[in-house]
Design an enzyme around this catalytic site. Structure first.
Site, PDB file in Angstrom:
ATOM      1  N   GLU A 113      -4.460   4.205   5.957  1.00 41.02           N
ATOM      2  CA  GLU A 113      -4.500   3.548   4.694  1.00 41.02           C
ATOM      3  C   GLU A 113      -4.886   4.734   3.742  1.00 41.02           C
ATOM      4  O   GLU A 113      -4.369   4.846   2.549  1.00 41.02           O
ATOM      5  CB  GLU A 113      -5.130   2.210   4.490  1.00 41.02           C
ATOM      6  CG  GLU A 113      -4.781   1.332   3.500  1.00 41.02           C
ATOM      7  CD  GLU A 113      -5.532   1.555   2.345  1.00 41.02           C
ATOM      8  OE1 GLU A 113      -6.049   2.606   1.506  1.00 41.02           O
ATOM      9  OE2 GLU A 113      -6.427   0.489   1.982  1.00 41.02           O
ATOM     10  N   ARG A 132       0.710  -1.332  -0.034  1.00 43.56           N
ATOM     11  CA  ARG A 132       0.063   0.080   0.139  1.00 43.56           C
ATOM     12  C   ARG A 132       0.777   1.306   0.001  1.00 43.56           C
ATOM     13  O   ARG A 132       0.548   2.412   0.446  1.00 43.56           O
ATOM     14  CB  ARG A 132      -0.876   0.115   1.282  1.00 43.56           C
ATOM     15  CG  ARG A 132      -2.038  -0.950   1.115  1.00 43.56           C
ATOM     16  CD  ARG A 132      -2.983  -0.778   0.060  1.00 43.56           C
ATOM     17  NE  ARG A 132      -4.021  -1.669   0.337  1.00 43.56           N
ATOM     18  CZ  ARG A 132      -4.055  -3.012  -0.148  1.00 43.56           C
ATOM     19  NH1 ARG A 132      -2.948  -3.605  -0.328  1.00 43.56           N
ATOM     20  NH2 ARG A 132      -5.253  -3.716   0.391  1.00 43.56           N
ATOM     21  N   CYS A 135     -10.718   0.379   3.503  1.00 41.15           N
ATOM     22  CA  CYS A 135     -10.182   0.028   4.416  1.00 41.15           C
ATOM     23  C   CYS A 135      -9.479   1.420   5.135  1.00 41.15           C
ATOM     24  O   CYS A 135      -8.859   2.050   4.278  1.00 41.15           O
ATOM     25  CB  CYS A 135      -9.171  -0.897   4.779  1.00 41.15           C
ATOM     26  SG  CYS A 135      -9.801  -2.519   4.632  1.00 41.15           S
TER      27      CYS A 135
HETATM   28  N1  EPU Z   1     -11.934  -9.780  10.450  1.00 43.90           N
HETATM   29  C1  EPU Z   1     -12.632  -9.632  11.800  1.00 43.90           C
HETATM   30  N2  EPU Z   1     -13.496  -8.809  11.724  1.00 43.90           N
HETATM   31  C2  EPU Z   1     -13.984  -7.784  10.686  1.00 43.90           C
HETATM   32  C3  EPU Z   1     -13.168  -7.755   9.501  1.00 43.90           C
HETATM   33  C4  EPU Z   1     -11.993  -8.751   9.355  1.00 43.90           C
HETATM   34  O1  EPU Z   1     -12.479 -10.539  12.455  1.00 43.90           O
HETATM   35  O2  EPU Z   1     -14.817  -6.985  11.062  1.00 43.90           O
HETATM   36  C5  EPU Z   1     -11.120 -10.740  10.124  1.00 43.90           C
HETATM   37  C6  EPU Z   1     -11.385 -11.539   8.897  1.00 43.90           C
HETATM   38  O3  EPU Z   1     -12.098 -12.831   9.377  1.00 43.90           O
HETATM   39  C7  EPU Z   1     -10.182 -12.137   8.448  1.00 43.90           C
HETATM   40  C8  EPU Z   1      -9.005 -11.035   8.834  1.00 43.90           C
HETATM   41  O4  EPU Z   1      -9.865 -10.275   9.785  1.00 43.90           O
HETATM   42  O5  EPU Z   1      -9.733 -13.202   9.199  1.00 43.90           O
HETATM   43  C9  EPU Z   1      -9.025 -10.151   7.573  1.00 43.90           C
HETATM   44  O6  EPU Z   1     -10.040  -9.781   7.169  1.00 43.90           O
HETATM   45  P1  EPU Z   1     -10.415  -9.550   5.315  1.00 43.90           P
HETATM   46  O7  EPU Z   1     -10.288 -10.898   4.759  1.00 43.90           O
HETATM   47  O8  EPU Z   1     -11.536  -8.797   5.434  1.00 43.90           O
HETATM   48  O9  EPU Z   1      -9.342  -8.856   4.721  1.00 43.90           O
HETATM   49  P2  EPU Z   1      -8.764  -7.423   5.569  1.00 43.90           P
HETATM   50  O10 EPU Z   1      -7.070  -7.916   5.782  1.00 43.90           O
HETATM   51  O11 EPU Z   1      -9.224  -6.741   6.428  1.00 43.90           O
HETATM   52  C10 EPU Z   1      -7.495  -6.709   3.066  1.00 43.90           C
HETATM   53  C11 EPU Z   1      -7.555  -5.671   2.477  1.00 43.90           C
HETATM   54  C12 EPU Z   1      -8.789  -5.145   1.602  1.00 43.90           C
HETATM   55  C13 EPU Z   1      -9.007  -6.184   0.374  1.00 43.90           C
HETATM   56  C14 EPU Z   1      -9.324  -7.470   1.323  1.00 43.90           C
HETATM   57  C15 EPU Z   1      -9.511  -8.549   0.638  1.00 43.90           C
HETATM   58  C16 EPU Z   1      -6.041  -3.879   3.664  1.00 43.90           C
HETATM   59  C17 EPU Z   1      -5.820  -2.917   4.849  1.00 43.90           C
HETATM   60  N3  EPU Z   1      -7.260  -4.161   3.251  1.00 43.90           N
HETATM   61  O12 EPU Z   1      -8.676  -6.317   4.081  1.00 43.90           O
HETATM   62  O13 EPU Z   1      -8.358  -3.767   0.969  1.00 43.90           O
HETATM   63  O14 EPU Z   1     -10.212  -5.788  -0.095  1.00 43.90           O
HETATM   64  O15 EPU Z   1      -7.790  -7.698   2.051  1.00 43.90           O
HETATM   65  O16 EPU Z   1      -8.561  -9.103  -0.215  1.00 43.90           O
HETATM   66  O17 EPU Z   1      -5.022  -4.485   3.271  1.00 43.90           O
HETATM   67  C18 EPU Z   1      -8.533  -1.542   1.107  1.00 43.90           C
HETATM   68  O18 EPU Z   1      -7.200  -1.418   0.580  1.00 43.90           O
HETATM   69  O19 EPU Z   1      -9.280  -0.508   1.124  1.00 43.90           O
HETATM   70  C19 EPU Z   1      -9.326  -2.614   1.282  1.00 43.90           C
HETATM   71  C20 EPU Z   1     -10.530  -2.728   1.487  1.00 43.90           C
END
Ligand code: EPU
Length: 298
Positions: free
Chosen positions: A293, A173, A222
């Site tokens: 972010e 990022r 995010c």
């Molecule tokens: N989780 C929770 N509670 C929540 C949200 C997430 O427990 O309210 C847990 C999920 O169950 C999972 C972990 O946290 O075990 C990660 O969650 P998720 O798979 O939704 O992915 P993320 O790491 O939160 C990242 C990117 C997103 C992208 C998704 C899908 C970042 C900061 N975010 O989210 O990117 O869409 O992966 O690949 O790297 C963005 O950059 O704006 C964005 C949304």
């Protein structure tokens, strides 16, 4: 006498709108009135525009689709240089595709898939411009745009300059491009793939996003980056029971805790206050310093 913004835009034949509410130009739907939004329609004009703004001492910032941007409530004394009118058609050449900064990333992903070009399927749910995606090295589902970038066009000294990938230090990022850099376009190099398989993957990524993120609410994706190690930020915030917490018109999304969603009454200050609350709680409970972010204009 330095030239005024009006004179600069008129001299370059660039459309400009004055005193525009940024809440209409950002997906978070907050932000105060900005002095001017300029819409150059060629990269050459855009490069001359930012050179002349610099020479006349006018502050400017690049504006993509506003989908990863939090703008303060105040009046903003600067020019937003929008890439919205930089929308020349994509140029495909073998495994390469060249697009202007204002090109829609989801559209590009679809077009690549249709041509049997693989390598950016995971970026399909990101609702931004190609320029914005390059600026922040947008990523999703294990894909990052930096992985397929061959070169990036930027404005330098009033001209359009092409930087090879090797000269650009991308990280998670992050790109080295700053508020002083205007990204004008990019060339991506993809892999030979299978159109059907790519389309199926895209459908699955979009389905996953709709199931796990508040896609119908006003947000900027995010809010924080994920920490380099340990649980994802969404999980950290969720485990602290902060989902649903609200300040004014801004709420920590009950769907995904790393999203802040807004209603029509929200102000940027509500979001800033919520961000501070999250940071303090995560710092106190987990010793983690969350990093933004979303880009901020204040
Ligand atoms: N989780 C929770 N509670 C929540 C949200 C997430 O427990 O309210 C847990 C999920 O169950 C999972 C972990 O946290 O075990 C990660 O969650 P998720 O798979 O939704 O992915 P993320 O790491 O939160 C990242 C990117 C997103 C992208 C998704 C899908 C970042 C900061 N975010 O989210 O990117 O869409 O992966 O690949 O790297 C963005 O950059 O704006 C964005 C949304």
């Amino acid at each position: 006498m330095p030239k005024s913004i009006e004179q600069i835009c008129a001299g370059l034949d660039i459309a400009a709108r004055f005193r525009q509410p940024m809440r209409r130009l950002t997906s978070l739907r907050v932000g105060g009135e900005i002095a001017c939004v300029a819409f150059p329609d060629t990269p050459e004009k855009a490069a001359k525009l930012v050179q002349q703004l610099d020479e006349s001492g006018q502050r400017w910032s690049p504006l993509g689709y506003g989908t990863n941007l939090l703008v303060a409530d105040g009046p903003l004394d600067r020019v937003a240089v929008s890439v919205r009118s930089l929308t020349a058609p994509a140029r495909f050449d073998g495994l390469r595709v060249t697009v202007p900064a204002g090109y829609s990333l989801p559209r590009l992903v679809n077009q690549c898939a249709d041509r049997g070009l693989s390598g950016i399927e995971g970026l399909s749910p990101i609702p931004g411009s190609v320029g914005g995606a390059v600026k922040m090295n947008a990523g999703s589902h294990g894909y990052e745009i930096a992985d397929v970038i061959e070169s990036v066009e930027v404005a330098q000294d009033g001209r359009v300059v092409t930087l090879p990938r090797a000269a650009i230090d991308f990280a998670y990022r992050h790109s080295p491009f700053t508020e002083r850099d205007l990204i004008l376009g990019a060339t991506l190099r993809l892999r030979p793939g299978d159109a059907e398989a790519s389309r199926a993957a895209i459908a699955e990524y979009r389905r996953h996003r709709a199931a796990t993120q508040p896609v119908n609410a006003n947000s900027a994706g995010c809010i924080f980056k994920n920490p380099r190690s340990g649980p994802a930020t969404g999980r950290l915030i969720d485990e602290l029971g902060l989902k649903g917490e609200t300040i004014g018109g801004a709420t920590i999304s009950p769907c995904h805790a790393n999203f802040i969603v807004t209603n029509g009454a929200a102000r940027a200050d509500d979001i800033f206050a919520l961000i501070e609350r999250i940071r303090q709680r995560v710092r106190a409970a987990r010793g983690v310093e969350l990093e933004m972010e979303v880009k901020v204009w204040d």
